[in-house]
Design a protein around this motif. Structure first.
Motif, PDB file in Angstrom:
ATOM      1  N   LEU A 117      38.741  -1.825 -51.479  1.00  0.00           N
ATOM      2  CA  LEU A 117      39.730  -2.423 -50.586  1.00  0.00           C
ATOM      3  C   LEU A 117      40.382  -1.339 -49.731  1.00  0.00           C
ATOM      4  O   LEU A 117      41.005  -0.415 -50.251  1.00  0.00           O
ATOM      5  N   ARG A 118      40.245  -1.444 -48.421  1.00  0.00           N
ATOM      6  CA  ARG A 118      40.705  -0.391 -47.508  1.00  0.00           C
ATOM      7  C   ARG A 118      42.143  -0.652 -47.074  1.00  0.00           C
ATOM      8  O   ARG A 118      42.400  -1.212 -46.010  1.00  0.00           O
ATOM      9  N   ILE A 119      43.079  -0.196 -47.923  1.00  0.00           N
ATOM     10  CA  ILE A 119      44.500  -0.415 -47.624  1.00  0.00           C
ATOM     11  C   ILE A 119      45.318   0.875 -47.641  1.00  0.00           C
ATOM     12  O   ILE A 119      46.542   0.834 -47.590  1.00  0.00           O
ATOM     13  N   GLN A 136      49.308  -3.984 -55.371  1.00  0.00           N
ATOM     14  CA  GLN A 136      50.370  -3.318 -54.632  1.00  0.00           C
ATOM     15  C   GLN A 136      50.025  -1.843 -54.478  1.00  0.00           C
ATOM     16  O   GLN A 136      49.708  -1.170 -55.462  1.00  0.00           O
ATOM     17  N   ARG A 137      50.094  -1.375 -53.234  1.00  0.00           N
ATOM     18  CA  ARG A 137      49.877   0.046 -52.978  1.00  0.00           C
ATOM     19  C   ARG A 137      51.141   0.775 -53.411  1.00  0.00           C
ATOM     20  O   ARG A 137      52.246   0.423 -52.986  1.00  0.00           O
ATOM     21  N   VAL A 138      50.986   1.784 -54.264  1.00  0.00           N
ATOM     22  CA  VAL A 138      52.149   2.466 -54.835  1.00  0.00           C
ATOM     23  C   VAL A 138      52.033   3.978 -54.691  1.00  0.00           C
ATOM     24  O   VAL A 138      50.941   4.529 -54.617  1.00  0.00           O
ATOM     25  N   SER A 139      53.190   4.621 -54.663  1.00  0.00           N
ATOM     26  CA  SER A 139      53.200   6.081 -54.760  1.00  0.00           C
ATOM     27  C   SER A 139      53.317   6.496 -56.221  1.00  0.00           C
ATOM     28  O   SER A 139      52.935   7.607 -56.581  1.00  0.00           O
ATOM     29  N   GLU A 140      53.795   5.556 -57.067  1.00  0.00           N
ATOM     30  CA  GLU A 140      53.806   5.750 -58.522  1.00  0.00           C
ATOM     31  C   GLU A 140      54.115   4.417 -59.199  1.00  0.00           C
ATOM     32  O   GLU A 140      54.732   3.536 -58.600  1.00  0.00           O
ATOM     33  N   GLN A 181      54.490   1.319 -51.799  1.00  0.00           N
ATOM     34  CA  GLN A 181      54.380   2.119 -50.586  1.00  0.00           C
ATOM     35  C   GLN A 181      53.958   1.234 -49.420  1.00  0.00           C
ATOM     36  O   GLN A 181      52.936   0.562 -49.475  1.00  0.00           O
ATOM     37  N   GLY A 182      54.736   1.210 -48.383  1.00  0.00           N
ATOM     38  CA  GLY A 182      54.418   0.429 -47.191  1.00  0.00           C
ATOM     39  C   GLY A 182      55.569  -0.473 -46.766  1.00  0.00           C
ATOM     40  O   GLY A 182      56.174  -0.239 -45.755  1.00  0.00           O
ATOM     41  N   PRO A 183      55.880  -1.521 -47.467  1.00  0.00           N
ATOM     42  CA  PRO A 183      55.205  -2.035 -48.658  1.00  0.00           C
ATOM     43  C   PRO A 183      53.896  -2.746 -48.298  1.00  0.00           C
ATOM     44  O   PRO A 183      53.776  -3.346 -47.244  1.00  0.00           O
ATOM     45  N   VAL A 184      52.936  -2.614 -49.198  1.00  0.00           N
ATOM     46  CA  VAL A 184      51.650  -3.300 -49.065  1.00  0.00           C
ATOM     47  C   VAL A 184      51.399  -4.057 -50.357  1.00  0.00           C
ATOM     48  O   VAL A 184      51.348  -3.460 -51.433  1.00  0.00           O
ATOM     49  N   THR A 185      51.297  -5.388 -50.242  1.00  0.00           N
ATOM     50  CA  THR A 185      51.022  -6.255 -51.385  1.00  0.00           C
ATOM     51  C   THR A 185      49.992  -7.285 -50.940  1.00  0.00           C
ATOM     52  O   THR A 185      50.197  -7.970 -49.940  1.00  0.00           O
ATOM     53  N   ILE A 186      48.887  -7.386 -51.695  1.00  0.00           N
ATOM     54  CA  ILE A 186      47.779  -8.271 -51.303  1.00  0.00           C
ATOM     55  C   ILE A 186      47.340  -9.118 -52.487  1.00  0.00           C
ATOM     56  O   ILE A 186      47.180  -8.622 -53.601  1.00  0.00           O
ATOM     57  N   TRP A 187      47.125 -10.411 -52.221  1.00  0.00           N
ATOM     58  CA  TRP A 187      46.645 -11.394 -53.204  1.00  0.00           C
ATOM     59  C   TRP A 187      45.126 -11.469 -53.090  1.00  0.00           C
ATOM     60  O   TRP A 187      44.596 -11.622 -51.985  1.00  0.00           O
ATOM     61  N   LEU A 188      44.430 -11.376 -54.214  1.00  0.00           N
ATOM     62  CA  LEU A 188      42.967 -11.474 -54.222  1.00  0.00           C
ATOM     63  C   LEU A 188      42.530 -12.508 -55.261  1.00  0.00           C
ATOM     64  O   LEU A 188      43.151 -12.616 -56.326  1.00  0.00           O
ATOM     65  N   GLY A 235      48.248   5.219 -55.835  1.00  0.00           N
ATOM     66  CA  GLY A 235      47.131   4.318 -56.099  1.00  0.00           C
ATOM     67  C   GLY A 235      47.554   2.883 -55.987  1.00  0.00           C
ATOM     68  O   GLY A 235      48.332   2.518 -55.103  1.00  0.00           O
ATOM     69  N   LEU A 236      47.046   2.070 -56.917  1.00  0.00           N
ATOM     70  CA  LEU A 236      47.316   0.637 -56.897  1.00  0.00           C
ATOM     71  C   LEU A 236      47.848   0.151 -58.235  1.00  0.00           C
ATOM     72  O   LEU A 236      47.311   0.508 -59.286  1.00  0.00           O
TER      73      LEU A 236
END
Length: 145
Positions: A52-54, A6-10, A136-143, A26-27
């Protein structure tokens, strides 16, 4: 290995009221070692996440990585990413690595991220943790590697 990023501001983790890790931008990386995983998979996942370019570039496109932004990672162990819900309503976790193996791979993954040049903070393996974040975004990615 599996990760939910998850892309986060904190983000921060506390255990029994004591903060064990915190980051700014960060993440948040929720990570699970699966049965059969090894150090090479932990290293591959760390390399993938570092690159990872997010994060947004100057044009507002997701085109920058943690390495590009100088962001940090808060790494939290989460065996529940191995949940199997295909039979009934109670998840099974037999696909997760055994706790001793999982802990070693969790630590190796964190070290591999650090070796990529990423600042890393950690939760506490196997503990009952409280995780707070601002996605942040929100951006959440499964890897999975």
């Amino acid at each position: 290995m599996r990760a939910l990023v998850q892309r986060v501001s904190e983000a921060r983790v506390t255990v029994a009221g004591r903060e064990t890790g915190a980051i700014g931008a960060g993440l948040l990386v929720l990570v699970c070692a699966m049965a059969g995983d090894d150090a090479a998979r932990a290293e591959a996942l760390a390399a993938k996440i570092a690159k990872l370019r997010i994060f947004k570039d100057e044009d507002g496109r997701m085109n920058r990585s943690l390495l590009d932004t100088g962001g940090s990672a808060l790494v939290v162990s989460q065996f529940t990413l191995a949940a199997d819900t295909s039979r009934g309503n109670r998840p099974g976790f037999s696909a997760a690595a055994a706790p001793d193996v999982g802990e070693g791979l969790y630590e190796h993954f964190s070290a591999a991220l650090r070796a990529q040049g990423i600042g890393v903070a950690n939760g506490a393996f196997g503990a009952d943790m409280d995780v707070s974040l601002v996605n942040q975004g929100p951006v959440t990615i499964w890897l999975e590697v």
